[in-house]
Design an enzyme around this catalytic site. Sequence first.
Site, PDB file in Angstrom:
ATOM      1  N   ALA A   1      35.601  44.570  48.900  1.00 20.62           N
ATOM      2  CA  ALA A   1      35.295  43.451  49.793  1.00 20.62           C
ATOM      3  C   ALA A   1      34.802  42.240  49.016  1.00 20.62           C
ATOM      4  O   ALA A   1      35.285  41.116  49.214  1.00 20.62           O
ATOM      5  CB  ALA A   1      34.260  43.881  50.823  1.00 20.62           C
TER       6      ALA A   1
ATOM      7  N   GLU B   1      37.950  44.601  38.544  1.00 21.16           N
ATOM      8  CA  GLU B   1      37.940  46.068  38.554  1.00 21.16           C
ATOM      9  C   GLU B   1      37.126  46.475  39.769  1.00 21.16           C
ATOM     10  O   GLU B   1      35.895  46.303  39.792  1.00 21.16           O
ATOM     11  CB  GLU B   1      37.308  46.615  37.274  1.00 21.16           C
ATOM     12  CG  GLU B   1      37.339  48.126  37.173  1.00 21.16           C
ATOM     13  CD  GLU B   1      38.598  48.656  36.490  1.00 21.16           C
ATOM     14  OE1 GLU B   1      38.720  49.883  36.384  1.00 21.16           O
ATOM     15  OE2 GLU B   1      39.439  47.841  36.064  1.00 21.16           O
TER      16      GLU B   1
ATOM     17  N   GLY C   1      33.073  45.646  40.909  1.00 22.30           N
ATOM     18  CA  GLY C   1      32.308  45.909  42.120  1.00 22.30           C
ATOM     19  C   GLY C   1      33.191  46.326  43.271  1.00 22.30           C
ATOM     20  O   GLY C   1      34.281  46.872  43.066  1.00 22.30           O
TER      21      GLY C   1
ATOM     22  N   CYS D   1      32.969  54.372  39.749  1.00 24.72           N
ATOM     23  CA  CYS D   1      34.209  54.039  40.453  1.00 24.72           C
ATOM     24  C   CYS D   1      35.298  55.073  40.206  1.00 24.72           C
ATOM     25  O   CYS D   1      36.165  55.276  41.055  1.00 24.72           O
ATOM     26  CB  CYS D   1      34.684  52.646  40.052  1.00 24.72           C
ATOM     27  SG  CYS D   1      34.888  52.409  38.285  1.00 24.72           S
TER      28      CYS D   1
END
Length: 469
Positions: free
Chosen positions: A207, A226, A204, A260
Amino acid sequence: MKIRNPKTGDYDFKIEIAQNTQIIDQVEKSRIAQKNWAKKKLSERILVLQDFKEGIKNNRKEIINALSIDTGRNIISQRELDGLCGSIDRWCNSAPLFIDDSEKVSESIPYISIKKHRDPFPVLGVISPWNFPLLLSFIDAIPALLAGCAVIIKPSEVTPRFVDPLKKTINKISELENIISFVMGDGSTGASLINFVDMIAFTGSVATGKKVAQSAAKSFIPACLELGGKDPVIVMDDSDLERATTSILRASTVATGQACQSLERIYVDASIHDDFINLITKKSMKLQLNLSENDDGVIGPLIFEKQAEIISNHIDDAINKGAIIHCGGKIENHLGGLWIKPTVISNVNHNMDIMTKETFGPIMPIMIFNTIEEAINLANDSKYGLSGAIFSRDEDQAVRIAERIHCGGMSINDAGLTSMIFEEEKNTYKDSGMGPSRNGAEGFTRFYRKKALFINRGDVISIQEMYKK
């Protein structure tokens, strides 16, 4: 909790948020079941995982239907399911190769032999994201299951519909009872899960990933993270522009750029900059939104409405600072969902959010460079270090440049290969992650605590001998 349909904007599904007592209860059930699961031979666990794969195939239609509603995309949902089945086969084939039970003789004391033993972490917690909800729920779970762990998955609350048909598949395999389980809910559910498991795997945002790492540290458990990316691509002056633009367009817009490893920063040599922009704009304008049920287009809706706001803010920030939009550039509302066409942007720089923060959409910001050193410095000027790409007809030069880019995987004369090839270990750099590799041998062995047995087959040393001059 009500769940939004990304294609229609309707809140047409709901989940119950698991309470602490439910999470604790599931963890305890998983611990009990895991003891027998770990006692099975690897070959026996492989057979069970193969049954799981066949069950997924047999329930393919229902799982894909739910996944398609979750994400607003059908063809990619099919490929996501096929990717999970391929992952099961890949790990079932490779895991036995990563187990070395051979005994060796110590180099320090020749009559001491060393034997290896492995204990799986009993319960792995998985917190998965919304962009590939099925595949990324199991990307860490499959090798962990083969290692002998029980797995509890907390799927994203943005895309939870696939869980119910998947549970039906799992429930038909008695050996998987409380070995694969789910806890539903929001971020608080994932935060709670960390407190009770023995290891956590998270995919994810940076933050949230940092919060997961801190929580895991408090619980003194290992964490595999990751996280986000802002992948760069360097296009050298000798590049094949047809090849480069085709690859970069695919890697920037597949799954509507909601991956991502999407390319989010494009650095092009000044001598070919204009030609590159003209060609990639021309190709981008041919890509259609997938508004119909017949999958006539390739660009699906933005799954998470908050991401649409981020994309819009990044584009507005770039325009206000002098960027030029060549195509796309606007969030559109169709059928009640949020969409954006492939967007080519030039005249950008690193003072813009679109070049420094994760955008997560089909956005292609293009920046000029004049020297190789400048290109390398620009590519490395980021807090992210997931993956990247380089194009050049001079393969040796491309490899030399790739070796200097601060990221875990580099595609050469192609893009996004890290989402297609998994057999080699690679680590993320900087804020893009932490922990062992998901790929190669380490992708499997990380779920074991390794034990060494030291066997003395000779004489023992007395205390007097230890102090003998």
